[in-house]
Motif scaffolding. Structure first.
Motif, PDB file in Angstrom:
ATOM      1  N   PRO A   1       0.830  -1.207   0.000  1.00 35.07           N
ATOM      2  CA  PRO A   1       0.000   0.000   0.000  1.00 35.07           C
ATOM      3  C   PRO A   1       0.866   1.259   0.000  1.00 35.07           C
ATOM      4  O   PRO A   1       2.012   1.253   0.464  1.00 35.07           O
ATOM      5  CB  PRO A   1      -0.775  -0.124   1.310  1.00 35.07           C
ATOM      6  CG  PRO A   1       0.152  -0.888   2.213  1.00 35.07           C
ATOM      7  CD  PRO A   1       0.884  -1.859   1.318  1.00 35.07           C
ATOM      8  N   GLY A   2       0.328   2.353  -0.532  1.00 37.35           N
ATOM      9  CA  GLY A   2       0.983   3.638  -0.367  1.00 37.35           C
ATOM     10  C   GLY A   2       1.029   4.003   1.107  1.00 37.35           C
ATOM     11  O   GLY A   2       0.234   3.518   1.911  1.00 37.35           O
ATOM     12  N   ALA A   3       1.972   4.858   1.485  1.00 33.14           N
ATOM     13  CA  ALA A   3       2.148   5.166   2.911  1.00 33.14           C
ATOM     14  C   ALA A   3       2.699   6.570   3.084  1.00 33.14           C
ATOM     15  O   ALA A   3       3.344   7.127   2.196  1.00 33.14           O
ATOM     16  CB  ALA A   3       3.092   4.150   3.546  1.00 33.14           C
ATOM     17  N   ARG A   4       2.443   7.120   4.252  1.00 36.22           N
ATOM     18  CA  ARG A   4       3.077   8.386   4.679  1.00 36.22           C
ATOM     19  C   ARG A   4       4.000   8.030   5.834  1.00 36.22           C
ATOM     20  O   ARG A   4       3.532   7.617   6.911  1.00 36.22           O
ATOM     21  CB  ARG A   4       2.027   9.414   5.103  1.00 36.22           C
ATOM     22  CG  ARG A   4       1.039   9.779   3.998  1.00 36.22           C
ATOM     23  CD  ARG A   4       0.102  10.897   4.437  1.00 36.22           C
ATOM     24  NE  ARG A   4       0.807  12.164   4.607  1.00 36.22           N
ATOM     25  CZ  ARG A   4       1.001  13.046   3.629  1.00 36.22           C
ATOM     26  NH1 ARG A   4       0.533  12.809   2.407  1.00 36.22           N
ATOM     27  NH2 ARG A   4       1.637  14.179   3.865  1.00 36.22           N
ATOM     28  N   LEU A   5       5.300   8.187   5.636  1.00 36.88           N
ATOM     29  CA  LEU A   5       6.290   7.706   6.594  1.00 36.88           C
ATOM     30  C   LEU A   5       7.213   8.829   7.023  1.00 36.88           C
ATOM     31  O   LEU A   5       7.845   9.482   6.177  1.00 36.88           O
ATOM     32  CB  LEU A   5       7.118   6.574   5.971  1.00 36.88           C
ATOM     33  CG  LEU A   5       6.350   5.350   5.466  1.00 36.88           C
ATOM     34  CD1 LEU A   5       7.302   4.406   4.736  1.00 36.88           C
ATOM     35  CD2 LEU A   5       5.667   4.631   6.619  1.00 36.88           C
ATOM     36  N   ASP A   6       7.316   9.065   8.324  1.00 33.33           N
ATOM     37  CA  ASP A   6       8.308   9.983   8.881  1.00 33.33           C
ATOM     38  C   ASP A   6       9.533   9.150   9.248  1.00 33.33           C
ATOM     39  O   ASP A   6       9.507   8.377  10.204  1.00 33.33           O
ATOM     40  CB  ASP A   6       7.750  10.694  10.112  1.00 33.33           C
ATOM     41  CG  ASP A   6       8.723  11.729  10.696  1.00 33.33           C
ATOM     42  OD1 ASP A   6       9.926  11.685  10.357  1.00 33.33           O
ATOM     43  OD2 ASP A   6       8.283  12.572  11.496  1.00 33.33           O
ATOM     44  N   LEU A   7      10.611   9.304   8.485  1.00 30.05           N
ATOM     45  CA  LEU A   7      11.807   8.486   8.679  1.00 30.05           C
ATOM     46  C   LEU A   7      12.936   9.258   9.368  1.00 30.05           C
ATOM     47  O   LEU A   7      14.102   8.892   9.244  1.00 30.05           O
ATOM     48  CB  LEU A   7      12.301   7.953   7.325  1.00 30.05           C
ATOM     49  CG  LEU A   7      11.301   7.131   6.504  1.00 30.05           C
ATOM     50  CD1 LEU A   7      11.989   6.528   5.282  1.00 30.05           C
ATOM     51  CD2 LEU A   7      10.663   6.046   7.346  1.00 30.05           C
ATOM     52  N   HIS A   8      12.579  10.305  10.123  1.00 31.64           N
ATOM     53  CA  HIS A   8      13.599  11.140  10.759  1.00 31.64           C
ATOM     54  C   HIS A   8      14.583  10.313  11.580  1.00 31.64           C
ATOM     55  O   HIS A   8      15.792  10.557  11.552  1.00 31.64           O
ATOM     56  CB  HIS A   8      12.930  12.188  11.646  1.00 31.64           C
ATOM     57  CG  HIS A   8      13.897  13.138  12.300  1.00 31.64           C
ATOM     58  ND1 HIS A   8      14.539  14.144  11.614  1.00 31.64           N
ATOM     59  CD2 HIS A   8      14.332  13.237  13.588  1.00 31.64           C
ATOM     60  CE1 HIS A   8      15.325  14.812  12.438  1.00 31.64           C
ATOM     61  NE2 HIS A   8      15.221  14.286  13.643  1.00 31.64           N
ATOM     62  N   GLU A   9      14.077   9.333  12.318  1.00 32.17           N
ATOM     63  CA  GLU A   9      14.928   8.555  13.207  1.00 32.17           C
ATOM     64  C   GLU A   9      15.633   7.403  12.495  1.00 32.17           C
ATOM     65  O   GLU A   9      16.545   6.790  13.053  1.00 32.17           O
ATOM     66  CB  GLU A   9      14.103   7.993  14.377  1.00 32.17           C
ATOM     67  CG  GLU A   9      13.354   9.034  15.181  1.00 32.17           C
ATOM     68  CD  GLU A   9      14.258  10.060  15.845  1.00 32.17           C
ATOM     69  OE1 GLU A   9      15.485   9.834  15.879  1.00 32.17           O
ATOM     70  OE2 GLU A   9      13.758  11.095  16.314  1.00 32.17           O
ATOM     71  N   VAL A  10      15.225   7.090  11.273  1.00 30.48           N
ATOM     72  CA  VAL A  10      15.774   5.925  10.569  1.00 30.48           C
ATOM     73  C   VAL A  10      16.106   6.293   9.124  1.00 30.48           C
ATOM     74  O   VAL A  10      15.873   5.527   8.193  1.00 30.48           O
ATOM     75  CB  VAL A  10      14.796   4.734  10.622  1.00 30.48           C
ATOM     76  CG1 VAL A  10      14.669   4.203  12.049  1.00 30.48           C
ATOM     77  CG2 VAL A  10      13.416   5.119  10.079  1.00 30.48           C
ATOM     78  N   GLY A  11      16.678   7.475   8.953  1.00 26.96           N
ATOM     79  CA  GLY A  11      16.881   8.024   7.617  1.00 26.96           C
ATOM     80  C   GLY A  11      17.693   7.147   6.687  1.00 26.96           C
ATOM     81  O   GLY A  11      17.478   7.156   5.468  1.00 26.96           O
ATOM     82  N   GLU A  12      18.636   6.361   7.225  1.00 29.30           N
ATOM     83  CA  GLU A  12      19.489   5.552   6.359  1.00 29.30           C
ATOM     84  C   GLU A  12      18.706   4.476   5.611  1.00 29.30           C
ATOM     85  O   GLU A  12      19.199   3.901   4.632  1.00 29.30           O
ATOM     86  CB  GLU A  12      20.608   4.913   7.164  1.00 29.30           C
ATOM     87  CG  GLU A  12      20.147   3.915   8.203  1.00 29.30           C
ATOM     88  CD  GLU A  12      21.256   3.559   9.185  1.00 29.30           C
ATOM     89  OE1 GLU A  12      21.378   2.372   9.504  1.00 29.30           O
ATOM     90  OE2 GLU A  12      21.984   4.467   9.622  1.00 29.30           O
ATOM     91  N   LEU A  13      17.477   4.203   6.043  1.00 30.60           N
ATOM     92  CA  LEU A  13      16.644   3.225   5.355  1.00 30.60           C
ATOM     93  C   LEU A  13      15.917   3.825   4.157  1.00 30.60           C
ATOM     94  O   LEU A  13      15.305   3.098   3.362  1.00 30.60           O
ATOM     95  CB  LEU A  13      15.613   2.639   6.317  1.00 30.60           C
ATOM     96  CG  LEU A  13      16.159   1.979   7.590  1.00 30.60           C
ATOM     97  CD1 LEU A  13      15.004   1.484   8.446  1.00 30.60           C
ATOM     98  CD2 LEU A  13      17.109   0.844   7.261  1.00 30.60           C
ATOM     99  N   THR A  14      15.974   5.136   3.990  1.00 34.71           N
ATOM    100  CA  THR A  14      15.185   5.823   2.969  1.00 34.71           C
ATOM    101  C   THR A  14      15.401   5.303   1.550  1.00 34.71           C
ATOM    102  O   THR A  14      14.425   5.080   0.821  1.00 34.71           O
ATOM    103  CB  THR A  14      15.447   7.340   3.031  1.00 34.71           C
ATOM    104  OG1 THR A  14      15.053   7.827   4.319  1.00 34.71           O
ATOM    105  CG2 THR A  14      14.676   8.088   1.953  1.00 34.71           C
ATOM    106  N   PRO A  15      16.648   5.109   1.081  1.00 37.03           N
ATOM    107  CA  PRO A  15      16.803   4.675  -0.313  1.00 37.03           C
ATOM    108  C   PRO A  15      16.079   3.371  -0.631  1.00 37.03           C
ATOM    109  O   PRO A  15      15.381   3.267  -1.654  1.00 37.03           O
ATOM    110  CB  PRO A  15      18.326   4.532  -0.463  1.00 37.03           C
ATOM    111  CG  PRO A  15      18.887   5.520   0.513  1.00 37.03           C
ATOM    112  CD  PRO A  15      17.960   5.436   1.693  1.00 37.03           C
ATOM    113  N   VAL A  16      16.221   2.384   0.235  1.00 39.56           N
ATOM    114  CA  VAL A  16      15.591   1.087  -0.013  1.00 39.56           C
ATOM    115  C   VAL A  16      14.064   1.200   0.085  1.00 39.56           C
ATOM    116  O   VAL A  16      13.329   0.620  -0.729  1.00 39.56           O
ATOM    117  CB  VAL A  16      16.143   0.044   0.975  1.00 39.56           C
ATOM    118  CG1 VAL A  16      15.251  -1.177   1.044  1.00 39.56           C
ATOM    119  CG2 VAL A  16      17.558  -0.364   0.563  1.00 39.56           C
TER     120      VAL A  16
END
Length: 428
Positions: A306-321
């Motif tokens: 599903p599409g999602a709205r994700l705040d990745l501030h604390e886990v930014g290194e996961l963003t590319p994948v």
């Protein structure tokens, strides 16, 4: 390897032949490995670091510690690290490569010695932020000559130790600035008290990791909101085992969602301060089946993302994948809270928007993240900008998009030299 139009080696990311059924062992955590090496170098006795990561960044850290007066030797898959003996007055050089942890964690150690130490590395490291850390180190008593650049190359002139004490630090660009001061704090004459200014640091899990590891080596760090304190301490941890790298596990974990089937990651800890542990809750949020047992983590794809709205501030290194995975979602997605990724190995937000869009996805930058609108994708060269996490993102795309040519795959050696082989084995 084939060649890209820029004469750069490429790797054709393999398409998944069907639902996966694989067990993948990932190497030790880079973040834990390099923190363990630093603390071991400051300990009073040698430390056997078990199952550390063996990669370019880890080797650069060991080389830096050796240049600063430490020693180490390999013992099978383990590394014995000997404490620093910073008695030399001869000038030394630390090679940084493009390793942020080396660039940020080792300058304070140079201040403990009695020699001038010059720090420099790849062109990319000269663009990564470090000025706030150098300013805080000067407050702690370090003598640093950076010709006003606030970036490598710079020289730390050692005078036999650092007073430490109270310092102000803007760590809003990287939590590594704070970790650098806290890791070295036990060796300062008065310890260190760090008062954060300029906003909340990204990646709270990495701060928790630093505090946890200081305790395991015998220090007693304290935290009161935005103020941290570590007193002068005698460190010791003769035997330390590194956890598997949960961020490096990310492309394998999301592969189950992208391709369907099941992927197992042995050794996934029941509790971890690593940002990658958040993948468990993310996969569940995206509707995948997740099970953690004493043997490890098992993820089974449901065939829908599903599409999602994700705040990745604390886990930014996961963003590319994660951005690559969301290109296959059934609706639009937004990733926020990761403006700091513009100062990583490359400007990751610009790189992801450019490369994902070039292969057909609708990806645009926002002020602090990415907006992703899935669309039919096609093959082509996926440039990686000397960034290991972009190689992993390209691999995820290739699971469902034939003809993805991932440029400069060797750059993944920063964290997982055997990545492409492990990826191919997962699909066999």
């Amino acid at each position: 390897m084939s060649q890209s139009t820029a004469s750069q080696p490429t790797w054709t990311a393999p398409v998944a032949p069907g639902p996966l059924d694989a067990t993948v062992r990932v190497p030790g955590s880079k973040s834990i490995t390099n923190r363990a090496f630093v603390l071991a170098a400051l300990a009073e006795e040698p430390t056997l670091v078990r199952a550390p990561l063996d990669s370019r960044d880890a080797r650069l850290m060991l080389g830096a510690l050796e240049a600063l007066g430490g020693g180490w030797e390999r013992r099978g898959d383990d590394v014995l690290v000997r404490p620093l003996v910073p008695g030399s007055t001869e000038p030394a050089s630390v090679v940084l490569g493009n390793a942020g942890t080396v660039a940020r964690f080792t300058p304070a150690l140079a201040g403990l010695g009695s020699a001038p130490v010059t720090f420099d590395g790849d062109e990319a490291i000269r663009r990564r932020p470090i000025a706030p850390l150098l300013a805080a180190l000067r407050e702690a008593g370090a003598d640093i000559d950076d010709a006003g650049r606030g970036a490598p190359p710079f020289t730390v002139i050692g005078h036999g130790g650092l007073p430490g004490g109270k310092v102000d630090l803007d760590s809003s660009a990287s939590s590594q600035f704070l970790s650098a001061l806290l890791l070295a704090g036990p060796a300062f004459e008065a310890g260190v008290t760090v008062r954060l200014t300029g906003g909340t640091p990204p990646s709270e899990p990495h701060i928790a990791m630093t505090l946890d590891m200081l305790r395991r080596f015998g220090a007693s760090p304290e935290r009161d909101g935005q103020e941290f304190h570590v007193g002068p301490s005698a460190l010791s941890c003769p035997d330390f085992t590194v956890e598997p790298d949960l961020s490096t596990a990310a492309p394998f974990v999301v592969a189950a969602a992208a391709a369907g089937g099941t992927v197992r990651i042995p050794g996934w800890p029941e509790y971890s301060t690593q940002p990658g542990d958040w993948l468990r809750s993310l996969m569940a949020e995206l509707g995948q089946r997740v099970e953690l047992t004493p043997e490890g983590l098992t993820v089974t794809g449901t065939g829908e993302i599903p599409g999602a709205r994700l705040d990745l501030h604390e886990v930014g290194e996961l963003t590319p994948v994660i951005a690559a995975l969301l290109c296959f979602a059934d609706g639009p997605s937004v990733i926020s809270g990761v403006a700091h990724l513009r100062g990583h190995e490359t400007d990751r937000l610009a790189a992801l928007a450019t490369e994902l869009s070039a292969l057909g996805a609708g990806v645009t930058e926002t002020a602090d993240g990415l907006a992703i609108t899935p669309a039919p994708m096609h093959g082509g060269v996926f440039r990686t900008y000397e960034d290991h996490r972009l190689v992993m993102a390209g691999a995820v795309l290739g699971l469902r998009v034939p003809g993805v040519e991932v440029a400069d795959p060797a750059t993944v050696g920063k964290t997982f030299p055997g990545f492409t082989g492990a990826w191919a084995e997962m699909l066999s």
